[in-house]
Every structure is written in structure tokens, then in C-alpha cells.
Scaffold this motif. Structure first.
Motif, PDB file in Angstrom:
ATOM      1  N   LEU A  55       9.407  -1.628   3.613  1.00 15.53           N
ATOM      2  CA  LEU A  55       9.113  -0.731   2.556  1.00 15.53           C
ATOM      3  C   LEU A  55       7.693  -1.138   1.823  1.00 15.53           C
ATOM      4  O   LEU A  55       6.929  -0.408   1.506  1.00 15.53           O
ATOM      5  N   ALA A  56       7.562  -2.583   1.863  1.00 19.28           N
ATOM      6  CA  ALA A  56       6.273  -2.958   1.386  1.00 19.28           C
ATOM      7  C   ALA A  56       5.057  -2.486   2.445  1.00 19.28           C
ATOM      8  O   ALA A  56       3.917  -2.163   1.959  1.00 19.28           O
ATOM      9  N   GLU A  57       5.487  -2.367   3.747  1.00 21.19           N
ATOM     10  CA  GLU A  57       4.228  -1.982   4.626  1.00 21.19           C
ATOM     11  C   GLU A  57       4.131  -0.709   4.459  1.00 21.19           C
ATOM     12  O   GLU A  57       2.915   0.041   4.382  1.00 21.19           O
ATOM     13  N   LEU A  89      -5.160  -0.064  12.973  1.00 19.61           N
ATOM     14  CA  LEU A  89      -5.046   0.216  11.421  1.00 19.61           C
ATOM     15  C   LEU A  89      -6.418   0.759  10.939  1.00 19.61           C
ATOM     16  O   LEU A  89      -6.308   1.629  10.072  1.00 19.61           O
ATOM     17  N   GLN A  90      -7.542   0.225  11.226  1.00 21.42           N
ATOM     18  CA  GLN A  90      -8.938   0.743  10.848  1.00 21.42           C
ATOM     19  C   GLN A  90      -8.844   1.983  11.312  1.00 21.42           C
ATOM     20  O   GLN A  90      -9.261   2.987  10.340  1.00 21.42           O
ATOM     21  N   LYS A  91      -8.465   2.449  12.428  1.00 23.76           N
ATOM     22  CA  LYS A  91      -8.508   4.098  12.793  1.00 23.76           C
ATOM     23  C   LYS A  91      -7.772   4.811  11.797  1.00 23.76           C
ATOM     24  O   LYS A  91      -8.071   5.843  11.433  1.00 23.76           O
ATOM     25  N   ALA A  92      -6.700   4.368  11.611  1.00 24.86           N
ATOM     26  CA  ALA A  92      -5.671   4.899  10.903  1.00 24.86           C
ATOM     27  C   ALA A  92      -5.930   5.242   9.345  1.00 24.86           C
ATOM     28  O   ALA A  92      -5.519   6.263   8.794  1.00 24.86           O
ATOM     29  N   CYS A  93      -6.507   4.103   8.621  1.00 24.62           N
ATOM     30  CA  CYS A  93      -6.661   4.187   7.411  1.00 24.62           C
ATOM     31  C   CYS A  93      -8.188   4.388   6.986  1.00 24.62           C
ATOM     32  O   CYS A  93      -8.480   4.526   5.633  1.00 24.62           O
ATOM     33  N   GLY A  94      -8.955   4.095   8.011  1.00 18.24           N
ATOM     34  CA  GLY A  94     -10.452   4.194   7.553  1.00 18.24           C
ATOM     35  C   GLY A  94     -11.130   3.181   6.861  1.00 18.24           C
ATOM     36  O   GLY A  94     -12.171   3.073   6.321  1.00 18.24           O
ATOM     37  N   ALA A  95     -10.337   2.036   6.453  1.00 16.07           N
ATOM     38  CA  ALA A  95     -11.044   0.812   5.950  1.00 16.07           C
ATOM     39  C   ALA A  95     -11.990   0.292   6.538  1.00 16.07           C
ATOM     40  O   ALA A  95     -12.373   0.193   8.038  1.00 16.07           O
ATOM     41  N   LYS A  96     -12.918  -0.423   5.798  1.00 16.34           N
ATOM     42  CA  LYS A  96     -13.910  -1.319   6.492  1.00 16.34           C
ATOM     43  C   LYS A  96     -13.293  -2.612   6.819  1.00 16.34           C
ATOM     44  O   LYS A  96     -12.490  -3.224   6.280  1.00 16.34           O
ATOM     45  N   VAL A  97     -13.900  -3.465   7.719  1.00 14.09           N
ATOM     46  CA  VAL A  97     -13.398  -4.541   8.416  1.00 14.09           C
ATOM     47  C   VAL A  97     -14.533  -5.756   8.026  1.00 14.09           C
ATOM     48  O   VAL A  97     -15.746  -5.580   8.674  1.00 14.09           O
ATOM     49  N   GLU A  98     -14.151  -6.788   7.162  1.00 15.04           N
ATOM     50  CA  GLU A  98     -15.463  -7.747   6.955  1.00 15.04           C
ATOM     51  C   GLU A  98     -14.657  -9.002   7.468  1.00 15.04           C
ATOM     52  O   GLU A  98     -13.472  -9.342   7.151  1.00 15.04           O
ATOM     53  N   VAL A  99     -15.407  -9.671   7.781  1.00 14.10           N
ATOM     54  CA  VAL A  99     -14.997 -11.291   8.463  1.00 14.10           C
ATOM     55  C   VAL A  99     -15.230 -12.061   7.331  1.00 14.10           C
ATOM     56  O   VAL A  99     -16.427 -12.161   6.549  1.00 14.10           O
ATOM     57  N   ILE A 202       2.099  -0.767   9.190  1.00 13.28           N
ATOM     58  CA  ILE A 202       1.418  -0.204   8.211  1.00 13.28           C
ATOM     59  C   ILE A 202       0.619   0.944   8.908  1.00 13.28           C
ATOM     60  O   ILE A 202       0.621   2.196   8.325  1.00 13.28           O
ATOM     61  N   THR A 203       0.334   0.754  10.050  1.00 19.74           N
ATOM     62  CA  THR A 203      -0.679   1.760  10.863  1.00 19.74           C
ATOM     63  C   THR A 203       0.324   3.144  10.932  1.00 19.74           C
ATOM     64  O   THR A 203      -0.094   4.200  10.877  1.00 19.74           O
ATOM     65  N   LEU A 204       1.508   2.802  11.568  1.00 22.99           N
ATOM     66  CA  LEU A 204       2.569   3.843  11.651  1.00 22.99           C
ATOM     67  C   LEU A 204       2.623   4.665  10.547  1.00 22.99           C
ATOM     68  O   LEU A 204       2.438   5.869  10.287  1.00 22.99           O
TER      69      LEU A 204
END
Lengths: 239, 239
Positions: A55-57, A89-99, A202-204
Motif C-alpha cells: 500500500l505504501a508503494e 522507475l525513472q521511465k515510469a514516473c519521469g523523475a530526475k535521478v541525482e547521485v 512502485i514502477t508497476l
């Protein structure tokens, strides 16, 4: 080689991946013992995604899609364990990824960026600045990344930074196997699940987001559910 | 530098010691994550010696003094964390000390032996032979040490070896923070306590050993007591 039919196959593979990545300079030595600490909590919740974690995911997916500038903050352990899951996940939600590293060196920054890119992640680059009010190097981030985010997903976070991000008015989702950690208690949403199980869920859920979950999100309820799970497993553990 | 007034000062010092010892080639990378796993259990029992653990430590002292050929088996983590505590216990109970490593290399054997000797331990030497019925290198030991022991104290042990030693008719005392591990369940006596707290308590009890404790020793009772302790702490953890 770990035999695939070993009852704890996935945990042992992850353990080996962390050790190999430490030898390769991707995971910090402190990250190896942190992995061990998480492993015990995973063992206590039964090395599976609980109903409340799922549910949290789903809630996390809805929040990521509803955010204007979501950013996924990746450290050495996350990159070592889940570079491909981050890419998906990035593909699914469009978020930026930062190290973002606690034990930050230019060499580790480069190795981790390379590892993520190899897995298909589009990694944000630019001029790093000290934008988070913290004394250690996790304060250093990108203006166009965490510096202007309204939501940050920070798997395997430390307590200080979670608090500092929240004080900056940024919403924080964390993935943390310890339901009692400062991060877990401070985050807007804590997913008490193992990273490589949590991310694909989360991706799903991004395919079919349920926005109603955002309003009903109650972080303490998730933490209590995780604790109840551990308690109930422990009560039969020596039977 | 970790500030001495930090509420988790001792745990953080140990964590740093393990990381430094891994960088120095004394602790294996696998030992670093194993330390992390133990750390979570210590956190769950409250980072202190419980009443039942103290009783187990007193029982261990009586058993060590009653044994004819007691041996303390030392690995990388034990040497890194507690070389001086091992020296003090050896003086108090007269046990032989033998180095036994899962991730065995000649280099690590030498480094660990040197570290122990520097701390005042008299380390057993001789010709190593494969005397324990096990496929991995923990099978390798000394005939005049573990090979002829009637009792072995093995802090931070793995399950396979504990079973193999017991099958050889050797009594096993272990120090293991996980009351659910195979080692804990297999040993004749399990001390569920952190190594550097447990060893000085055993040493102290050697001054005034209570032999009656040996007959009344019930390993499962110690494990249940540790689990009850964890359960009771968890039930208030989010209050």
C-alpha cells in the motif's frame, strides 16, 4: 556460487553484490555494515513485501506522479543493488535521478554515475552546490535537481538529511527496512520493504495510479503495521 | 571523531573499528555486513547486558573452568573488536586461543595473530590440519587446539561449524546477538550479548565460579529470554 534453491538465495546474492561493490569502490565500507543492519530487519519482516508495504508503494507511485519536480536521490548501496530498477522507475514516473553520497569522493561519484548510465538511467549532471543545511557532504546537490524538487524519493537515507529536506519544504518518501529509524519517523512516507522488491512495485503502480491514496497517507500507520508484523513473527520464532 | 556523549557512542566506535579493520585486511568484507546484522539485534535488545545474558556469562565462566581442554576460537571480527578482552579472559580461565577463519588466507592469519599477540594473547601455533568435517576452510584447525578440545568458546560463529563441533562431541559456547540463528539454537550455551560486553563479564565471573550453574544450564531458556526482551522493547518502540 550461491545455489538458487537456497532458502535465502536473494538475500545472499544481495550480500555478495554489496561486498563486490565495496571492493570495486562503489559502496563505502560504512555502506556494507548498513546493508547488514537492514538485512536483519528484512529477516524479521520475513523477506517479503507485506500488505501494508505494498500500500505504501502504491501511495509512493501516486505521489511521484502528482509531484511537479520529483527527484530520486541515489547513493552507493542503491546503485549497487538496484540500478536497473531505478532506470525502470525513472521511465515510469519521469523523475530526475541525482547521485548523492554521504562518503563523497569524485571517484565514487563517477563510478556510480557510470554504473547507473550503463543500466539505462538518465543521470542529472551540472554544478554541485551546498544547498541543504547540513554540515556533511550530503548537503551538496544540484540546483536543478534536489535544489528545486518538491518531492524526493530517498532510498536508504540517513536521519539528518531527511529532516533537513523536510525543513526545506520538500516532501520525502523513503525506503527503509527499520521502522524505528529517525528517517522512517521523519519522512512523509516510509516504505518498510527491501529496495529491490519495493522499486518494481512502485514502477508497476505508476501504470494505474490511485490519487486517493495521497490524502489518506498516514506514515505512522505504516510504521506500526511493520512493527506489528515483526512482533507477530517473533512470537512464533522459537516454536 | 565520534563525540563521547553521543547516545550510541560505543556502537559507533565499534562500527568504525570494524570498517578500519576491513580496510587493514583483518576483517573480511563479509565480516563487515555480519557486524551490521549483529548491530541491529543489539539495538533491539537495548545495547546492554540483560539479566539472562549475565547468567549465561556466569555459566560460561563455570564451564570454561571445569573443562579439561578449553579453547577460544578467534576470527577477524573478534580480534578487531576484542583482542584485549580475549587476553584478559585467557589469563582468567587458562584456555588456549586459536585463530580460525572462514575467509582464510595466510596473510589474514598472520595479521590477526599479530594483533592478538600485541594485545597480550598467547596464540596457539603449529601445523594446521583439516580436522573438522566441513567443506570450507573453517575445517582447518590445530590438533593440539580445537582438534583435542572438550569445550570451545566461539564468538560470532557460523551455524555449520557449530553443528560439526557438536557432532565431534565438543561442547560449544557461543556469543551471538541473534537468538534465532542456527548457531544459537545448536550451541550448548548461547550468550545473547555484544562481544565486548560479554567477554569482561565472563572474565569477572572466573574469579568466583559457580559450578551449580553448569547442571542447570538450559540454552533454550536463554534464547527465549532474549526474544522476550526484544518483544517487550518493540512493543513500546513507537510510543
Amino acid at each position: 556460487m550461491i545455489p538458487e534453491d537456497h532458502p535465502r538465495y536473494h538475500a545472499l546474492v544481495r550480500r555478495e553484490k554489496i561486498a563486490d561493490s565495496a571492493r570495486a569502490g562503489i559502496v563505502a565500507m560504512e555502506g556494507v555494515s548498513a546493508h547488514g543492519r537492514g538485512e536483519t530487519f528484512d529477516y524479521l519482516i520475513g523477506e517479503r513485501t507485506t500488505e501494508s508495504a505494498l500500500l505504501a508503494e502504491k501511495t509512493a507511485a501516486a505521489m511521484l506522479l502528482a509531484a511537479e519536480h520529483p527527484v530520486i536521490s541515489v547513493n552507493g548501496n542503491t546503485a549497487a543493488l538496484a540500478a536497473e530498477e531505478i532506470a525502470a522507475l525513472q521511465k515510469a514516473c519521469g523523475a530526475k535521478v541525482e547521485v548523492n553520497l554521504f562518503h563523497r569522493t569524485e571517484e565514487r561519484m563517477e563510478k556510480i554515475t557510470h554504473l547507473l548510465e550503463e543500466a539505462g538511467v538518465s543521470v542529472l549532471t551540472g554544478t554541485f552546490e551546498r544547498l541543504i543545511p547540513l554540515s556533511h557532504d550530503r548537503a551538496i546537490c544540484l540546483h536543478e535537481g534536489i535544489g528545486s524538487a518538491d518531492l524526493v524519493l530517498v532510498p536508504l537515507e540517513d536521519g539528518d538529511r531527511c529532516e533537513a529536506l523536510r525543513r526545506m519544504g520538500i516532501k520525502v518518501i523513503t525506503i527503509d527496512l527499520n521502522p524505528l529509524s529517525r528517517t522512517s519517523k521523519t519522512a512523509d512516507l516510509t516504505i518498510v520493504d527491501e529496495l529491490t522488491r519495493a522499486l518494481p512495485n512502485i514502477t508497476l503502480a505508476c501504470r494505474n495510479p490511485d490519487r486517493d491514496l495521497i490524502a489518506s497517507c498516514d506514515n505512522m500507520k505504516f510504521l506500526h503495521a511493520a512493527l506489528d508484523e515483526i512482533q507477530s513473527r517473533l512470537s512464533h520464532a522459537l516454536d
